[in-house]
Design a protein around this motif. Structure first.
Motif, PDB file in Angstrom:
ATOM      1  N   VAL A 130     -37.666  -7.050  37.085  1.00 54.28           N
ATOM      2  CA  VAL A 130     -38.510  -6.327  38.042  1.00 54.28           C
ATOM      3  C   VAL A 130     -39.420  -5.362  37.289  1.00 54.28           C
ATOM      4  N   GLU A 131     -38.829  -4.687  36.311  1.00 58.79           N
ATOM      5  CA  GLU A 131     -39.620  -3.737  35.537  1.00 58.79           C
ATOM      6  C   GLU A 131     -40.655  -4.456  34.687  1.00 58.79           C
ATOM      7  N   GLU A 132     -40.317  -5.686  34.234  1.00 60.33           N
ATOM      8  CA  GLU A 132     -41.248  -6.437  33.407  1.00 60.33           C
ATOM      9  C   GLU A 132     -42.340  -7.113  34.217  1.00 60.33           C
ATOM     10  N   GLY A 133     -42.171  -7.165  35.529  1.00 64.85           N
ATOM     11  CA  GLY A 133     -43.162  -7.772  36.393  1.00 64.85           C
ATOM     12  C   GLY A 133     -43.053  -9.276  36.525  1.00 64.85           C
ATOM     13  N   CYS A 134     -42.004  -9.906  35.967  1.00 59.72           N
ATOM     14  CA  CYS A 134     -41.829 -11.354  36.073  1.00 59.72           C
ATOM     15  C   CYS A 134     -40.716 -11.665  37.066  1.00 59.72           C
ATOM     16  N   LYS A 135     -40.675 -12.901  37.512  1.00 59.39           N
ATOM     17  CA  LYS A 135     -39.696 -13.293  38.526  1.00 59.39           C
ATOM     18  C   LYS A 135     -38.478 -13.927  37.872  1.00 59.39           C
ATOM     19  N   LYS A 136     -37.398 -13.175  37.860  1.00 61.26           N
ATOM     20  CA  LYS A 136     -36.116 -13.673  37.394  1.00 61.26           C
ATOM     21  C   LYS A 136     -35.052 -13.257  38.393  1.00 61.26           C
ATOM     22  N   TYR A 137     -34.166 -14.203  38.681  1.00 62.72           N
ATOM     23  CA  TYR A 137     -33.154 -13.955  39.699  1.00 62.72           C
ATOM     24  C   TYR A 137     -31.765 -14.283  39.168  1.00 62.72           C
ATOM     25  N   LEU A 138     -30.776 -13.690  39.830  1.00 65.71           N
ATOM     26  CA  LEU A 138     -29.375 -14.034  39.616  1.00 65.71           C
ATOM     27  C   LEU A 138     -28.879 -14.726  40.873  1.00 65.71           C
ATOM     28  N   LEU A 139     -28.295 -15.898  40.730  1.00 73.57           N
ATOM     29  CA  LEU A 139     -27.865 -16.692  41.874  1.00 73.57           C
ATOM     30  C   LEU A 139     -26.521 -16.201  42.402  1.00 73.57           C
ATOM     31  N   VAL A 140     -26.454 -16.003  43.703  1.00 72.61           N
ATOM     32  CA  VAL A 140     -25.195 -15.679  44.370  1.00 72.61           C
ATOM     33  C   VAL A 140     -24.570 -16.935  44.960  1.00 72.61           C
ATOM     34  N   LYS A 141     -25.401 -17.748  45.636  1.00 73.68           N
ATOM     35  CA  LYS A 141     -24.859 -18.962  46.254  1.00 73.68           C
ATOM     36  C   LYS A 141     -25.953 -20.014  46.361  1.00 73.68           C
ATOM     37  N   MET A 142     -25.543 -21.281  46.154  1.00 75.08           N
ATOM     38  CA  MET A 142     -26.422 -22.422  46.364  1.00 75.08           C
ATOM     39  C   MET A 142     -25.751 -23.343  47.366  1.00 75.08           C
ATOM     40  N   THR A 143     -26.449 -23.646  48.476  1.00 75.69           N
ATOM     41  CA  THR A 143     -25.897 -24.486  49.538  1.00 75.69           C
ATOM     42  C   THR A 143     -26.870 -25.612  49.842  1.00 75.69           C
ATOM     43  N   VAL A 144     -26.342 -26.830  49.998  1.00 72.60           N
ATOM     44  CA  VAL A 144     -27.181 -27.962  50.406  1.00 72.60           C
ATOM     45  C   VAL A 144     -26.743 -28.417  51.783  1.00 72.60           C
ATOM     46  N   ARG A 145     -27.726 -28.903  52.586  1.00 74.62           N
ATOM     47  CA  ARG A 145     -27.465 -29.334  53.962  1.00 74.62           C
ATOM     48  C   ARG A 145     -28.145 -30.664  54.219  1.00 74.62           C
ATOM     49  N   VAL A 146     -27.498 -31.465  55.052  1.00 78.08           N
ATOM     50  CA  VAL A 146     -28.099 -32.706  55.524  1.00 78.08           C
ATOM     51  C   VAL A 146     -28.856 -32.386  56.799  1.00 78.08           C
ATOM     52  N   VAL A 147     -30.186 -32.474  56.758  1.00 79.50           N
ATOM     53  CA  VAL A 147     -31.018 -32.134  57.916  1.00 79.50           C
ATOM     54  C   VAL A 147     -32.123 -33.164  58.063  1.00 79.50           C
ATOM     55  N   GLN A 148     -32.677 -33.230  59.247  1.00 76.16           N
ATOM     56  CA  GLN A 148     -33.872 -34.030  59.490  1.00 76.16           C
ATOM     57  C   GLN A 148     -35.074 -33.198  59.090  1.00 76.16           C
TER      58      GLN A 148
END
Length: 851
Positions: A817-835
Motif C-alpha cells: 500500500v505504501e509502495e503504491g502497487c497492488k499486492k494482496y494476501l489471500l484469506v480464502k479462495m472459493t469456486v462455484r458452479v454457476v450459470q
C-alpha cells in the motif's frame, strides 16, 4: 509377574538382546542365505565370496602345477596321484554347477516373472522406483557404465580364446594325435582331447564368456527394477521421441530391449551347451561335431549382435576420446559412487568363473601340445580378478559432496546399518543415567542413496517426535529422554536429528534383527533446513529437499524393507500425533512391498496395528491390481483396455502419452474425489503443502513432477467432486488469520496450498500472479481486522478454473500500500458452479500479485 520394564532397564538389556538375536541369526542355513544374497549380511557375503574366489585361484594353481609336473592327462593319473587331483577337480566342477544353477535360476525367474510377464502390482512398483526422469536417466547411465566394463571383459575373453584356438590349430593342424588308451605309452600322442572336439571346446569357451557376461549385466549387477517389462517401457518413454519405429531403430536406441532378448537367448542355450561339453558330445557323431561347433559359434555371434554392447564399444571409445570427453568407464572401478560393494563383488565372483573353469579344463588336458601354458595365462587373469574383488569397497560420500552434485539423481544419503546400530547402542548405554535431553555426534559412513542401494536397505517410517510432542497433551508429563544426534565432520552442511528414547531402542533392536546393508531415514538422508539460519548452505539444502520429497513414494515402494515405528494408541500424546493419523505416513505404510511394524507406544498389545493394515489394504486397492497380467503396451502406452487403464500409474513426463489431461481426469473420476477430500481433512500434518506429494500421488497413482500436473490434478478433483456430490461450491484455499495477519504469509495462492484445508504452521512458498475478470472489487469492513477485498468472477491465472465462478477474499499487503502497487494476501479462495451471464460489458480484468 509381568512387571513393566522401564526405559533405563531396557537400555541395559539391549546388549544381551543383540547377542541372543545375533546367535539366532547365525544358526540360519548359510547356503540358503547365500542363494538369496539380499538376505545375507554384507560382511558374511563378502567373506564367503572372497573365500570362494581364493579357493578358485588356489585350486587352479594346484591343477596347473600338477599339469606341469606330471606331464600327463588327468584322467590317466593312477593311484594316489589320481585321488589328489581328480577328487578336487570333481569338487570344482560341482561348485561351478552350483553357481550355474543359482544364476540360471535367477535369470529364469526374472524371465518368467518380470521380463515378459508380470502382475500390475510389480509393474506399478517398478514404475514407482523410477518415478522421475532424473532417477530413470541415472539408472540408464549406471547400466551403460557397468555394461561398458562387462563388454570390455567379454571382448578380452574372446580375444584370448580365439588366439588360443588359432595357436592350437596352427601347431596341431597336421600333428594332432589322440588315443583313448595310453597303455602303450605317450609316444606320438599330442592331445588329451579328441581332435574333432577341439573346435567344439573353443566354441563353448566363446559362448561361456559371452553368456556369462550377458547374465552379469541383466541379473548380477541389475537392481530390482532393471531389465523388466517396465524398465523397457521407461526406456521407451525416455528415448522414444520419434513416431518412426522399426526393429533397427529399437536396436540402436533401446539398450534394455536388446539385452533382455540377448539374455533370454543366452539363458535358453546355456544349460544344454554345458551338458553337451560335459559329456553330451558322446552321443553326437564325430562327423557332426564340427557342425555343432559352428552352430555354437553362430549362437555366440547372434547373442553379441542382439546385445550390441561389444558392437557399440568402438564407437563409445571414440566418443569418449574425441567427442564427449567423458571417461568411458569409472577411473576407479573398485570404488563406484552408486554401486553397493555387494553387487560389484558378486559380479567379479561370477565373471571369475569363466577363466577359472576354463583354466581347470585346460590344466586337465595336461601338458600335451602345451595346453597348460594357456591354463597358466587364465590363472593370471583369475589372480587379477581376485585382487580386484578384495579391493572393491563402498564409495562413501559426505553431505558436502552430496549437495555439490550437479544432478539430483538419487534419494539423498544412505547410512551403514551395522555402524548405525553400534553407534546408537553405544549412545543408549552411555546415556542411561543421563539428562532428559542428550546431544551426541556419531561417525556413520554415508553413501549415495542410489536405486541399487535402496534395494538393499531398511527404510525407516515413523512420526517425527521430541520431548515436546509428549507435553502437548499434558505440559507436566514425564516425557521420554530425547536424543539430538548429528553426523560428525560434515563441514558446516550438517543438521540435528531428533529421536526419543523408545524409538531409538526399538530401532537398534529392529535393525539388528535384519540383514539389510543400509538404512535410509529421512532426518539423516534428506538435508534438513536450520530455522532462522542465514548460512549459504541453507539455500542448497532447500533445493535438494524440494527435489527429494516428491520421490518418497518411489523410495518406500522399492526399499528392501520398510520398518515402521508405530506410536498409535500412545496415551501420552494426542491422537492427531499417532502414526496412523499422520498424512506423510500414509505413503510410507501403504506402498512398501514388505513392511514391519515396531510398536513404541505405551498401549502395546491392543491390536491397533490392525487398523493401519486395513488402511494399507484400502489405499493399495485403489490402484494396485494383484490379479491382472499386463503386456508392455499396457503400462505407459495409450493402447489399453479400459479396465487396465483404471489402475496403471500415470507419469507426467511420459512423452508417448497423447492425451495426458484426459487420462488424469478419467483417473480421478474413476477413483473418486470425495473420499480423498475426506482423508485430507482427517489426516494431520505439520506442513499441509505436502498433501499433493504425500497423498494425491499415492491415492490416484499419478506421478507429479511438474507444477502444471499438480494444477491439472486439483482441477480434476474439483470436477469429480462437483459431479459426485451434487455440491455447487468448494473452498479451494483456506488460510488462517491471526494478529500478525494471514498465515502463511507467503505462497497463499500456490498450487501446493489448494485442497489442503487449514495450514498447520510450516507452509511457505512464493508469490503468485493472479488475473481475474470481474465486475468490480467489493470491500468489506471488519471490526478489529484488516478490510477484505473480494474479487468474484472468472479466474484466468492460475489457469484451469475458467469454467467456474471464483471468489478471492484478500487483504491488502501493508507494505505494498505504501509502495503504491497492488499486492494482496489471500484469506480464502472459493469456486462455484454457476450459470454464467453472457453480458461481460461491465467486467474488467484485475491483475495483482498474491503473496
Amino acid at each position: 509377574q509381568g512387571l513393566e520394564v522401564g526405559p533405563k532397564r531396557r537400555s541395559e538389556d539391549i546388549a544381551g538382546q543383540l547377542r541372543s538375536e545375533s546367535f539366532a541369526m547365525s544358526s540360519q542355513n548359510i547356503v540358503m542365505d547365500f542363494l538369496n544374497v539380499v538376505i545375507l549380511s554384507r560382511s558374511r557375503f563378502i567373506l564367503i565370496a572372497r573365500g570362494i574366489a581364493c579357493f578358485k585361484v588356489l585350486s587352479l594353481a594346484y591343477f596347473v602345477v600338477w599339469s606341469y609336473g606330471s606331464r600327463l592327462c588327468f584322467r590317466h593319473l593312477t593311484g594316489f596321484a589320481s585321488l589328489v587331483v581328480n577328487l578336487p577337480f570333481g569338487v570344482c566342477l560341482l561348485l561351478f554347477m552350483v553357481e550355474v544353477v543359482f544364476w540360471m535360476y535367477s535369470l529364469y525367474k526374472r524371465m518368467l516373472t518380470r521380463m515378459f510377464k508380470q502382475s500390475l502390482l510389480d509393474a506399478n512398483r517398478n514404475l514407482l522406483a523410477l518415478c522421475t526422469p532424473q532417477l530413470c536417466k541415472a539408472q540408464k547411465q549406471r547400466i551403460q557404465g557397468l555394461n561398458t566394463l562387462t563388454d570390455i571383459g567379454i571382448l578380452i575373453w574372446l580375444c584370448i580364446v580365439l588366439v588360443m584356438y588359432a595357436e592350437f590349430q596352427s601347431s596341431q593342424s597336421t600333428t594332432c594325435n589322440y588315443q583313448q588308451d595310453y597303455g602303450s605309452g605317450y609316444a606320438g600322442v599330442t592331445s588329451c582331447v579328441i581332435c574333432s572336439l577341439q573346435p567344439l571346446v573353443a566354441a563353448y569357451a566363446c559362448f561361456l564368456g559371452v553368456s556369462v557376461g550377458i547374465i552379469l549385466k541383466t541379473v548380477v549387477l541389475a537392481s530390482h527394477g532393471d531389465f523388466t517389462l517396465q524398465s523397457r517401457v521407461l526406456e521407451n518413454i525416455l528415448m522414444n521421441r520419434s513416431k518412426f519405429k522399426n526393429a533397427i531403430w529399437i536396436w540402436l536406441t533401446c539398450s534394455e530391449v536388446r539385452q533382455l532378448y540377448s539374455a533370454t537367448l543366452a539363458g535358453v542355450v546355456f544349460v544344454p551347451a554345458l551338458l553337451l561339453i560335459l559329456g553330451g558330445y558322446v552321443v553326437v557323431p564325430g562327423s557332426a561335431q564340427g557342425a555343432l561347433a559352428s552352430i555354437l559359434f553362430a549362437i555366440s555371434a547372434i547373442i553379441l549382435v542382439v546385445d550390441g554392447g561389444v558392437i557399440f564399444l568402438p564407437w563409445r571409445i571414440v566418443s569418449s576420446l574425441f567427442l564427449s570427453g567423458e571417461s568411458i568407464v569409472s577411473l576407479d572401478i573398485t570404488s563406484m559412487a552408486s554401486r553397493p560393494q555387494r553387487k560389484v563383488v558378486a559380479s567379479f565372483l561370477w565373471f571369475l568363473s569363466v577363466p577359472w573353469v576354463g583354466g581347470c579344463q585346460l590344466a586337465n588336458m595336461g601338458a600335451l601340445g602345451g595346453i597348460n601354458n594357456f591354463a597358466a595365462i587364465l590363472l593370471l587373469i583369475c589372480v587379477i580378478l581376485t585382487i580386484f574383488l578384495f579391493l572393491v569397497r563402498d564409495h562413501e560420500i559426505s553431505v558436502k559432496r552430496l549437495l555439490k552434485r550437479d544432478v539430483i539423481d538419487n534419494y539423498g544419503l544412505i547410512l551403514s546399518k551395522d555402524r548405525m546400530v553400534s553407534e546408537f547402542a553405544r549412545i543408549l548405554e552411555e546415556s542411561k543415567n543421563g539428562p532428559a535431553v542428550v546431544e551426541h555426534q556419531v561417525r556413520i559412513p554415508t553413501y549415495l542413496a542410489s536405486q541399487d542401494r535402496i534395494d538393499l536397505s531398511a527404510v525407516i517410517s515413523y512420526r517425527w517426535s521430541d520431548e515436546m510432542l509428549y507435553r502437548k497433551k499434558n505440559p507436566n508429563a514425564n516425557a521420554p529422554r530425547c536424543y539430538k544426534i548429528r553426523l560428525a565432520d560434515n563441514e558446516g552442511f550438517d543438521w540435528v536429528v531428533t529421536i526419543v528414547e523408545p524409538m531409538l531402542q526399538a530401532m537398534v533392536k529392529a535393525l539388528a534383527k535384519g540383514n539389510q546393508e543400509y538404512v535410509w531415514m529421512d532426518q539423516f538422508s534428506i538435508p534438513q533446513e536450520t530455522p532462522g539460519s542465514k548460512d549459504e548452505h541453507e539455500k542448497v539444502k532447500e533445493i535438494y529437499r524440494n527435489a527429494l520429497i516428491p520421490r518418497m513414494i518411489g523410495l518406500y515402494s522399492s526399499g528392501g524393507v520398510v520398518i515402521a515405528f508405530n506410536n498409535t494408541g500412545d496415551s501420552r500424546i494426542l491422537e492427531q500425533d499417532w502414526y496412523q493419523s499422520r498424512l506423510w505416513c500414509v505413503q510410507e505404510y501403504s506402498f512398501p512391498e514388505k513392511v514391519v511394524f515396531e510398536d513404541i507406544s505405551d498401549a502395546s498389545g491392543t491390536n491397533l496395528e490392525q487398523e493401519i493394515k486395513n488402511k494399507r489394504n484400502r489405499f493399495n486397492q485403489l490402484w494396485f491390481r494383484l490379479t491382472n497380467v499386463i503386456r508392455s503396451n499396457q503400462v505407459a502406452d495409450v493402447l489399453m483396455d479400459n479396465e487396465s487403464g483404471k489402475r496403471k500409474i500415470l507419469l507426467d513426463w511420459d512423452h508417448t502419452v497423447q492425451n495426458f489431461s484426459q487420462d488424469v481426469l478419467n483417473r480421478v473420476s474413476q477413483i473418486g474425489a470425495t473420499e480423498y477430500l475426506d482423508n485430507v481433512k482427517k489426516l494431520s500434518a505439520s506442513n499441509r503443502n505436502d498433501i499433493l506429494p504425500a497423498l494425491a500421488q499415492a491415492w490416484f497413482g499419478i506421478i507429479m513432477t511438474k507444477e502444471e500436473t499438480k494444477l491439472r490434478v486439483i482441477v480434476s478433483i474439483l470436477r469429480a467432486y462437483f459431479i459426485a456430490s451434487n455440491q455447487t461450491s468448494f473452498d479451494v484455499i483456506v488460510n488462517k488469520e491471526d494478529d500478525s495477519g494471514v498465515v502463511p504469509r507467503s505462497g497463499t495462492m500456490l498450487v501446493d496450498r489448494m485442497l489442503t484445508d487449514y495450514p498447520a504452521g510450516l507452509e511457505k512458498g512464493g508469490s503468485q500472479l493472479v488475473k481475474i475478470v470481474c465486475q468490480g472489487v467489493k470491500q468489506e469492513l471488519r471490526q478489529g481486522k484488516a478490510d477484505l477485498h473480494v474479487f468474484t468472477g472468472k479466474l484466468l491465472s492460475p489457469a484451469g478454473f475458467e469454467d467456474w465462478e471464483t471468489t478471492l477474499q484478500c487483504i491488502r499487503d501493508t507494505e505494498s500500500v505504501e509502495e503504491g502497487c497492488k499486492k494482496y494476501l489471500l484469506v480464502k479462495m472459493t469456486v462455484r458452479v454457476v450459470q454464467r451471464s453472457q453480458d461481460d460489458t461491465e467486467q474488467e480484468t484485475h491483475e495483482f500479485e498474491c503473496l
